[in-house]
Design a protein around this motif. Structure first.
Motif, PDB file in Angstrom:
ATOM      1  N   HIS A 241      45.265  50.335  39.310  1.00  0.00           N
ATOM      2  CA  HIS A 241      45.013  51.457  39.029  1.00  0.00           C
ATOM      3  C   HIS A 241      43.772  52.215  39.891  1.00  0.00           C
ATOM      4  N   LEU A 242      42.653  51.186  39.993  1.00  0.00           N
ATOM      5  CA  LEU A 242      41.577  51.630  40.576  1.00  0.00           C
ATOM      6  C   LEU A 242      41.642  51.837  42.093  1.00  0.00           C
ATOM      7  N   GLU A 243      42.541  50.602  42.639  1.00  0.00           N
ATOM      8  CA  GLU A 243      43.001  50.643  43.735  1.00  0.00           C
ATOM      9  C   GLU A 243      43.627  51.872  44.407  1.00  0.00           C
ATOM     10  N   ALA A 244      44.589  52.375  43.459  1.00  0.00           N
ATOM     11  CA  ALA A 244      45.356  53.483  43.602  1.00  0.00           C
ATOM     12  C   ALA A 244      44.530  54.804  43.688  1.00  0.00           C
ATOM     13  N   ALA A 245      43.469  54.651  43.126  1.00  0.00           N
ATOM     14  CA  ALA A 245      42.398  55.886  43.071  1.00  0.00           C
ATOM     15  C   ALA A 245      41.662  56.091  44.167  1.00  0.00           C
ATOM     16  N   GLY A 246      41.737  54.921  45.244  1.00  0.00           N
ATOM     17  CA  GLY A 246      40.914  54.686  46.211  1.00  0.00           C
ATOM     18  C   GLY A 246      39.568  53.950  46.126  1.00  0.00           C
ATOM     19  N   LEU A 247      39.347  53.390  44.737  1.00  0.00           N
ATOM     20  CA  LEU A 247      38.164  52.580  44.644  1.00  0.00           C
ATOM     21  C   LEU A 247      38.371  51.261  45.044  1.00  0.00           C
ATOM     22  N   ALA A 248      37.394  50.563  45.566  1.00  0.00           N
ATOM     23  CA  ALA A 248      37.207  48.989  45.815  1.00  0.00           C
ATOM     24  C   ALA A 248      36.895  48.067  44.533  1.00  0.00           C
ATOM     25  N   PRO A 249      37.840  47.685  43.700  1.00  0.00           N
ATOM     26  CA  PRO A 249      37.433  46.858  42.742  1.00  0.00           C
ATOM     27  C   PRO A 249      37.116  45.401  42.914  1.00  0.00           C
ATOM     28  N   HIS A 250      36.179  44.953  42.168  1.00  0.00           N
ATOM     29  CA  HIS A 250      35.663  43.521  42.500  1.00  0.00           C
ATOM     30  C   HIS A 250      35.590  42.937  40.986  1.00  0.00           C
ATOM     31  N   ALA A 251      36.603  42.222  40.699  1.00  0.00           N
ATOM     32  CA  ALA A 251      36.600  41.705  39.238  1.00  0.00           C
ATOM     33  C   ALA A 251      35.994  40.180  39.302  1.00  0.00           C
ATOM     34  N   VAL A 252      35.018  40.009  38.512  1.00  0.00           N
ATOM     35  CA  VAL A 252      34.074  38.782  38.716  1.00  0.00           C
ATOM     36  C   VAL A 252      34.520  37.793  37.580  1.00  0.00           C
ATOM     37  N   THR A 253      34.482  36.698  37.998  1.00  0.00           N
ATOM     38  CA  THR A 253      34.409  35.508  36.904  1.00  0.00           C
ATOM     39  C   THR A 253      33.446  34.882  37.040  1.00  0.00           C
ATOM     40  N   LEU A 254      32.512  35.000  35.938  1.00  0.00           N
ATOM     41  CA  LEU A 254      31.171  34.454  36.121  1.00  0.00           C
ATOM     42  C   LEU A 254      30.840  32.897  35.828  1.00  0.00           C
ATOM     43  N   PRO A 255      29.762  32.320  36.238  1.00  0.00           N
ATOM     44  CA  PRO A 255      29.728  31.010  36.313  1.00  0.00           C
ATOM     45  C   PRO A 255      29.977  30.412  34.787  1.00  0.00           C
ATOM     46  N   GLY A 256      30.607  29.206  34.767  1.00  0.00           N
ATOM     47  CA  GLY A 256      31.202  28.627  33.748  1.00  0.00           C
ATOM     48  C   GLY A 256      32.587  29.219  32.855  1.00  0.00           C
ATOM     49  N   LEU A 257      33.113  30.236  33.467  1.00  0.00           N
ATOM     50  CA  LEU A 257      34.264  30.792  32.960  1.00  0.00           C
ATOM     51  C   LEU A 257      35.316  30.502  33.858  1.00  0.00           C
ATOM     52  N   ASP A 258      35.371  29.904  34.988  1.00  0.00           N
ATOM     53  CA  ASP A 258      36.458  29.455  35.492  1.00  0.00           C
ATOM     54  C   ASP A 258      37.313  28.446  35.169  1.00  0.00           C
TER      55      ASP A 258
END
Length: 246
Positions: free
Chosen positions: A35-52
């Motif tokens: 939905h963010l991409e469709a609105a023209g934004l550039a999303p960067h979803a993060v996996t923080l250290p230790g949560l992989d």
């Protein structure tokens, strides 16, 4: 650390860095990102250290590791940056704002908020605790983390993909000191509690120990439980888009 990213040659692209809360990786935003991409934004979803991965060694991870991981995502981006923090990710993005307030266009807190200097999300952890596993659903509800709106499939996915949270991050003290952090506009997306109630509680004392009341805040109601990326992802995306364009 991993990210889900849309690239753009437009230097004025608005980048939205999505930081999840306890037990979650970048996957938690999977239903929000399109939905963010469709609105023209550039999303960067993060996996923080230790949560992989559940097998990852979390014994030496600190809050600063999580703060630096988000800063590393931001560093190569060209254009405006909007930070989004859900739950325990909220204090993380506030610390990121503190480190470089001029770089952040807006901070968005999803059922979360910025903590005061010295505050901790889990100050009473027993000595020697390395990680915090995902509690039972009943325990989460008792802690105030409502699962309202998340269907059985969503709960099963959450349980299957959740990773223990590093205790050094959960119990670590927030460190903020740059007064300019308070000048960065913020949006509080209120899902578990009504915005009116959150606004009344937005002070440095208990129970929230938050700096939210000292910021230029737009309060938004999005009634659901504590996990709107699972229960109302499209509506959450709509509010993030509005905040990013404010």
């Amino acid at each position: 650390m991993t990210t889900s990213t849309q690239h753009s040659s437009n230097d004025q692209q608005v980048h939205v860095v999505l930081v999840p809360g306890f037990w979650l990786g970048a996957w938690a935003w999977d239903d929000v990102v399109p939905h963010l991409e469709a609105a023209g934004l550039a999303p960067h979803a993060v996996t923080l250290p230790g949560l992989d991965d559940a097998r990852t060694d979390r014994s030496d991870l600190t809050r600063e590791d999580h703060v630096q991981a988000v800063r590393d995502v931001i560093a190569p981006l060209e254009g405006d940056v909007v930070l989004v923090g859900h739950s325990g990710g909220g204090p993380v993005i506030h610390e990121v704002v503190d480190r470089d307030p001029a770089r952040i266009r807006r901070a968005v807190y999803v059922d979360s908020g910025p903590l005061v200097d010295g505050a901790s999300l889990a100050p009473d952890l027993p000595a020697g605790t390395v990680e915090l596993p995902l509690p039972s659903w009943d325990e989460l509800a008792a802690q105030g983390s409502s699962l309202d709106g998340v269907d059985e499939a969503g709960l099963a996915r959450f349980r299957a993909r959740a990773v223990p949270h590093p205790a050094g991050v959960a119990g670590g003290r927030v460190r903020v000191s740059d007064p300019a952090r308070l000048d960065v506009p913020a949006t509080a997306i209120c899902t578990s509690l009504p915005a009116e109630m959150v606004e009344q509680m937005a002070n440095p004392g208990p129970p929230l120990h938050t700096e939210l009341g000292e910021l230029d805040v737009t309060y938004v109601d999005l009634p659901t439980g504590h996990w709107p990326m699972f229960s109302r992802p499209a509506d959450l995306a709509t509010e993030i888009v509005r905040a990013a364009r404010a």
